[in-house]
Design a protein around this motif. Structure first.
Motif, mmCIF file in Angstrom:
data_model
loop_
_atom_site.group_PDB
_atom_site.id
_atom_site.type_symbol
_atom_site.label_atom_id
_atom_site.label_comp_id
_atom_site.label_asym_id
_atom_site.label_seq_id
_atom_site.Cartn_x
_atom_site.Cartn_y
_atom_site.Cartn_z
ATOM 1 N N ALA A 26 37.609 -30.950 66.440
ATOM 2 C CA ALA A 26 36.441 -30.903 67.337
ATOM 3 C C ALA A 26 36.774 -31.573 68.681
ATOM 4 O O ALA A 26 36.415 -31.064 69.748
ATOM 5 C CB ALA A 26 35.242 -31.591 66.685
ATOM 6 N N LEU A 27 37.476 -32.703 68.629
ATOM 7 C CA LEU A 27 37.896 -33.378 69.870
ATOM 8 C C LEU A 27 38.851 -32.480 70.646
ATOM 9 O O LEU A 27 38.741 -32.334 71.869
ATOM 10 C CB LEU A 27 38.569 -34.725 69.551
ATOM 11 N N ARG A 28 39.787 -31.879 69.935
ATOM 12 C CA ARG A 28 40.772 -31.004 70.576
ATOM 13 C C ARG A 28 40.069 -29.860 71.306
ATOM 14 O O ARG A 28 40.433 -29.507 72.427
ATOM 15 C CB ARG A 28 41.713 -30.450 69.512
ATOM 16 N N GLU A 29 39.074 -29.281 70.669
ATOM 17 C CA GLU A 29 38.335 -28.160 71.253
ATOM 18 C C GLU A 29 37.735 -28.563 72.603
ATOM 19 O O GLU A 29 37.809 -27.823 73.581
ATOM 20 C CB GLU A 29 37.240 -27.717 70.269
ATOM 21 N N ILE A 30 37.189 -29.763 72.665
ATOM 22 C CA ILE A 30 36.614 -30.262 73.929
ATOM 23 C C ILE A 30 37.735 -30.469 74.959
ATOM 24 O O ILE A 30 37.630 -30.045 76.108
ATOM 25 C CB ILE A 30 35.841 -31.583 73.679
ATOM 26 N N LEU A 31 38.817 -31.097 74.524
ATOM 27 C CA LEU A 31 39.913 -31.433 75.440
ATOM 28 C C LEU A 31 40.581 -30.191 76.027
ATOM 29 O O LEU A 31 40.999 -30.194 77.187
ATOM 30 C CB LEU A 31 40.950 -32.297 74.716
ATOM 31 N N LEU A 32 40.679 -29.136 75.233
ATOM 32 C CA LEU A 32 41.335 -27.913 75.711
ATOM 33 C C LEU A 32 40.554 -27.238 76.836
ATOM 34 O O LEU A 32 41.087 -26.404 77.545
ATOM 35 C CB LEU A 32 41.557 -26.938 74.549
#
Length: 197
Positions: A26-32
């Motif tokens: 979920a964090l990765r999705e935001i960061l991307l």
């Protein structure tokens, strides 16, 4: 919308992550979606801007976190940044224990991430304590007096390596323990190596 480029090493990292896999995804999705480049550094997903490290994501026993490399410079308008230990000078974390919390905080996270990118673009640096501000344990000082070459070797180490040794030696409560730690690492210092090399 720019193409989202994922890093296969981070894909692999997330596949192997047991405890916080959904939260880190979920964090990765935001960061991307924040114009950052995804890499794997220090064994953790690291997000860079213009080849400069902005933040990491990683899991711990009790929580997972975004770790801002220069977090001490963020305004922290929401009061959510955590300093891991008193010895951490620059980095700050935002901690999570659920995907729901991450989703709920998405806009705030993007604000913090964008601020971190602006700090990097402006070339701002965290002012670190100078090593002279750290107190050399007396047991180490007496070894320096005995062996001037040890003092010379210690002073030739990078400031970060010097700090790591000072912290490690100073953490021991008893003088005997401090002395034995110093003796154990003397050769490593003479070889120009850090505590964890």
């Amino acid at each position: 919308m720019a193409n989202i480029i994922t890093n296969p090493k981070v894909d692999e990292f997330l596949t192997e992550e047991k405890k916080w896999q959904e939260e880190l995804k979920a964090l990765r999705e935001i960061l991307l979606h924040c114009e950052l480049t995804e890499e794997l550094k220090w064994g953790k997903p690291c997000y860079t801007f213009d080849k400069k490290n902005i933040l990491l994501i990683h899991g711990f026993k009790e929580y997972c976190a975004i770790l801002f490399i220069k977090g001490a410079l963020l305004k922290d308008t929401k009061g959510i940044l955590v300093q891991q230990t008193e010895n951490v000078q620059a980095a700050r974390q935002i901690r999570f224990t659920s995907v729901e919390k991450i989703i709920e905080m998405e806009d705030t996270l993007k604000d913090y991430i964008n601020e971190a990118i602006e700090i990097e673009k402006a070339g701002l640096e965290v002012e670190l304590k100078k090593n002279e501000e750290y107190i050399i344990p007396e047991e180490l000082q007496s070894k320096f007096n005995e062996l001037p070459e040890l003092k010379t070797a210690f002073e030739a180490l990078t400031p970060g390596r010097q700090r790591a040794y000072i912290f490690y030696f100073s953490q021991a409560k008893q003088s005997k323990t401090r002395t034995s730690r110093i003796e154990k690492y003397m050769q490593q210092i003479l070889d120009g190596k850090g505590l964890n090399d």
